[in-house]
Design an enzyme around this catalytic site. Structure first.
Site, mmCIF file in Angstrom:
data_model
loop_
_atom_site.group_PDB
_atom_site.id
_atom_site.type_symbol
_atom_site.label_atom_id
_atom_site.label_comp_id
_atom_site.label_asym_id
_atom_site.label_seq_id
_atom_site.Cartn_x
_atom_site.Cartn_y
_atom_site.Cartn_z
ATOM 1 N N LYS A 177 0.850 -1.194 0.000
ATOM 2 C CA LYS A 177 0.000 0.000 0.000
ATOM 3 C C LYS A 177 0.883 1.241 0.000
ATOM 4 C CE LYS A 177 -1.934 2.898 2.627
ATOM 5 N NZ LYS A 177 -1.807 4.110 1.798
ATOM 6 N N GLU A 210 9.872 1.627 10.684
ATOM 7 C CA GLU A 210 10.964 2.513 10.244
ATOM 8 C C GLU A 210 10.374 3.916 10.289
ATOM 9 O OE1 GLU A 210 13.965 1.510 9.489
ATOM 10 O OE2 GLU A 210 13.667 -0.650 9.296
ATOM 11 N N CYS A 258 14.134 11.040 5.629
ATOM 12 C CA CYS A 258 14.041 10.669 7.047
ATOM 13 C C CYS A 258 15.362 10.922 7.757
ATOM 14 C CB CYS A 258 13.599 9.232 7.200
ATOM 15 S SG CYS A 258 14.594 8.092 6.251
ATOM 16 N N GLU A 305 10.851 16.129 14.737
ATOM 17 C CA GLU A 305 11.253 16.012 13.335
ATOM 18 C C GLU A 305 10.762 17.232 12.552
ATOM 19 O OE1 GLU A 305 9.245 13.029 10.840
ATOM 20 O OE2 GLU A 305 11.243 12.485 10.148
HETATM 21 P P1 NAD Z 1 2.575 8.679 7.349
HETATM 22 O O1 NAD Z 1 2.851 7.958 8.609
HETATM 23 O O2 NAD Z 1 1.551 9.740 7.339
HETATM 24 O O3 NAD Z 1 2.121 7.651 6.194
HETATM 25 C C1 NAD Z 1 2.929 6.565 5.795
HETATM 26 C C2 NAD Z 1 2.041 5.490 5.193
HETATM 27 O O4 NAD Z 1 1.188 4.989 6.209
HETATM 28 C C3 NAD Z 1 1.134 5.966 4.066
HETATM 29 O O5 NAD Z 1 1.025 4.948 3.095
HETATM 30 C C4 NAD Z 1 -0.209 6.142 4.772
HETATM 31 O O6 NAD Z 1 -1.318 6.016 3.915
HETATM 32 C C5 NAD Z 1 -0.162 5.001 5.762
HETATM 33 N N1 NAD Z 1 -1.010 5.176 6.938
HETATM 34 C C6 NAD Z 1 -1.413 6.332 7.522
HETATM 35 N N2 NAD Z 1 -2.199 6.070 8.585
HETATM 36 C C7 NAD Z 1 -2.289 4.722 8.677
HETATM 37 C C8 NAD Z 1 -2.950 3.840 9.577
HETATM 38 N N3 NAD Z 1 -3.682 4.307 10.590
HETATM 39 N N4 NAD Z 1 -2.820 2.510 9.387
HETATM 40 C C9 NAD Z 1 -2.072 2.032 8.378
HETATM 41 N N5 NAD Z 1 -1.442 2.813 7.483
HETATM 42 C C10 NAD Z 1 -1.533 4.146 7.640
HETATM 43 O O7 NAD Z 1 3.984 9.244 6.850
HETATM 44 P P2 NAD Z 1 4.302 10.138 5.567
HETATM 45 O O8 NAD Z 1 3.872 11.541 5.825
HETATM 46 O O9 NAD Z 1 3.799 9.442 4.346
HETATM 47 O O10 NAD Z 1 5.903 10.059 5.536
HETATM 48 C C11 NAD Z 1 6.730 10.907 6.255
HETATM 49 C C12 NAD Z 1 7.266 10.221 7.487
HETATM 50 O O11 NAD Z 1 7.937 9.031 7.130
HETATM 51 C C13 NAD Z 1 8.305 11.068 8.209
HETATM 52 O O12 NAD Z 1 8.079 10.995 9.594
HETATM 53 C C14 NAD Z 1 9.617 10.383 7.853
HETATM 54 O O13 NAD Z 1 10.670 10.569 8.745
HETATM 55 C C15 NAD Z 1 9.199 8.959 7.787
HETATM 56 N N6 NAD Z 1 10.171 8.180 7.015
HETATM 57 C C16 NAD Z 1 10.960 7.266 7.672
HETATM 58 C C17 NAD Z 1 11.910 6.546 6.964
HETATM 59 C C18 NAD Z 1 12.784 5.509 7.624
HETATM 60 O O14 NAD Z 1 13.354 4.693 6.923
HETATM 61 N N7 NAD Z 1 12.908 5.487 8.943
HETATM 62 C C19 NAD Z 1 12.056 6.767 5.589
HETATM 63 C C20 NAD Z 1 11.245 7.727 4.978
HETATM 64 C C21 NAD Z 1 10.295 8.414 5.694
#
Ligand code: NAD
Length: 488
Positions: free
Chosen positions: A171, A244, A278, A377
């Protein structure tokens, strides 16, 4: 209008609803994707569950061959995938071409290490015995990923999960689903249903995946808030969860290095992809005797960056991914200024382009470690810089964070480098080489930044269960069975 890919078929959402995907550089609609429902997720999970047995029984060499073909398909589709990632995510085309190559490299890597071994033989406790530690797949993996590196972060899960013999339901983020849906043309060399692609919102399709009883592992990359919610949901069924999550990486500049190089490295580490990485450098601690020179050069580097159409050849930075993401950045800068921080450069939208979610790379001084920029962050192109007395103060401040994803230092002084490397809590530590990844080395976070590791042997291990097989090749009654022979 796009379709999902379930069991090798193109399907619309069961409810018929869609989600609009926008180009952040122009604010125009690009296309629509299905707003997947619980019923769609169920169909995808059933498809992956059906194909699991066949996929994991496939001999390792055959599976490796197919994963190499996926890598070749990725390379052959570089241009179209990179263009789509740029259209929907705003990252410069040049960087997205690299991203596709990194995806292909990741598939090649796991194709090989996935067929290298399936466990080990340990010393038995009795004669005529063999004890095997065997590695097996879990079953169906749900891969839920964000928008900033939509294909790379997916491949870091997909390649090792498949190499270990799992099947996967993917997803993508609702902001960047189009490039992921294009993967059907790359993944169609795999048996039907081994990978299924569903689109939708996190709180609908995402939550349906997390709570589905036939999903064995949830592999998630995204924010701390979502990670926490997923962990709580998954706890009900005691599913395995890889998290992650976000970061708030420190970057230390010592006084023994060429400040102009450190400033260039800093500009790359903090402004890359508009700070939406990230492992972006988000907190700068600079030895006080080079502080002013460093700030000056970081400002020069920030001002020299060319902002514009991410498809264009002569730009360094595209837009931020969405209006919401830029709004958050603007609020953070305003809050820091309200608390006394001073703008050395940036802190506003550029005059051009006039449409799109652009923001100038920003350097802030007169900051303090209690400001939100230092404690949470940022995920935007903001570099707050503060002076420090020495390496001990730099390490102490670097550790004043609930996150622990990455950390960087610029120094040639071995004592400084090793003091920081061994004291700072972070999953990756870079000395004079910010933000580089290596397929062969683990990537992941400590503390709030997560509980898992991707890439390397650790990345494969995360998708394998451990079974211990005891084998005795001489059938006989054992001396310690009944009746007991009492020793008195
Ligand atoms: P997000 O948590 O809003 O969404 C990530 C994914 O989770 C999306 O596909 C979203 O649709 C899904 N999602 C949202 N709510 C959900 C739920 N309740 N249940 C299941 N799935 C759900 O994050 P974002 O805004 O897309 O990405 C940015 C974040 O990702 C930042 O905090 C960044 O640091 C982090 N990030 C971490 C890494 C790493 O490797 N540690 C890498 C890239 C980004």
């Amino acid at each position: 209008m796009q379709t999902m890919w379930i069991g090798g078929e193109d399907v619309a959402a069961s409810g018929g609803a869609t989600i609009e995907v926008e180009n952040p550089a122009t604010e125009e609609r690009i296309d629509d994707v299905p707003r997947g429902t619980g019923a769609d997720v169920d169909r995808a999970v059933q498809s992956s569950a059906r194909s699991f047995e066949r996929w994991w029984r496939l001999p390792g060499l055959d599976r490796a061959e197919l994963l190499h073909r996926v890598a070749a398909n990725l390379r052959a589709s570089t241009e179209s995938l990179a263009r789509m990632m740029t259209l929907e995510g705003g990252k410069p085309l040049l960087e997205n071409r690299d991203e596709v190559e990194w995806c292909a490299g990741c598939f090649d890597y796991y194709a090989e290490i996935g067929r290298h071994e399936r466990g080990r033989v340990i010393a038995p406790v009795r004669e005529h015995q063999f004890n095997f530690v065997v590695k097996e797949p879990y079953g169906v993996v749900a891969a839920i990923v964000p928008w900033n590196y939509p294909l790379l972060l997916l491949c870091w899960k997909l390649a090792p999960a498949l190499a270990a013999g799992n099947t996967v339901v993917v997803k993508p983020s609702e902001l960047t689903p189009l490039s992921t849906l294009m993967l059907r043309g790359v993944l169609d060399v795999l048996p039907e249903g081994v990978v299924n692609l569903v689109t939708g919102y996190g709180n609908e399709a995402g939550e349906a995946l997390v709570s589905h009883p036939d999903v064995d592992v949830v592999a998630f990359t995204g924010s701390v808030a979502t990670g926490r919610r997923i962990a709580m949901r998954a706890a009900e069924s005691l599913k395995k969860v890889h998290l992650e999550l976000g970061g708030n990486d420190p970057f230390i500049v010592c006084d023994d290095v060429d400040v102009s190089i450190a400033a260039k490295g800093a500009a790359f580490a903090t402004f890359l992809n508009m700070g939406q990485v990230c492992t972006s450098a988000e907190r700068f601690y600079v030895f006080e005797n080079v502080y002013e020179a460093f700030v000056e050069q970081l400002v020069d580097n920030a001002r020299a960056l060319r902002i514009g159409d991410p498809m264009g050849p002569d730009i360094d930075l595209g837009p931020m991914v969405s209006a919401a993401q830029r709004d958050k950045t603007e609020k953070k800068v305003a809050a820091a200024e309200g608390a006394g921080a001073k703008l050395a450069t940036g802190g506003r939208r550029p005059e051009r382009p006039t449409a799109g979610y652009f923001y100038e790379p920003t350097v802030l001084t007169d900051v303090s470690p209690t400001m939100e920029l230092f404690t949470e962050e940022t995920f935007g192109p903001i570099a707050p810089v503060m002076p420090v007395k020495d390496i001990d103060e730099a390490c102490r401040l670097a550790n004043q964070s609930r996150y622990g994803l990455g950390a960087s230092i610029y120094t040639n002084n071995l004592e400084y480098a090793m003091t920081a490397a061994s004291n700072i809590r972070a999953g990756t530590f870079w000395v004079n080489d910010p933000l580089t990844d290596n397929d062969a080395g683990p990537f992941g976070g400590m503390r709030l930044s997560g509980n898992a590791r991707e890439l390397g042997a650790e990345g494969l291990e995360g998708f394998r269960e451990t079974k211990h097989i005891h084998l005795d090749y001489k059938v006989r009654a054992m001396p310690d069975w009944y009746p007991y022979k009492w020793k008195v």
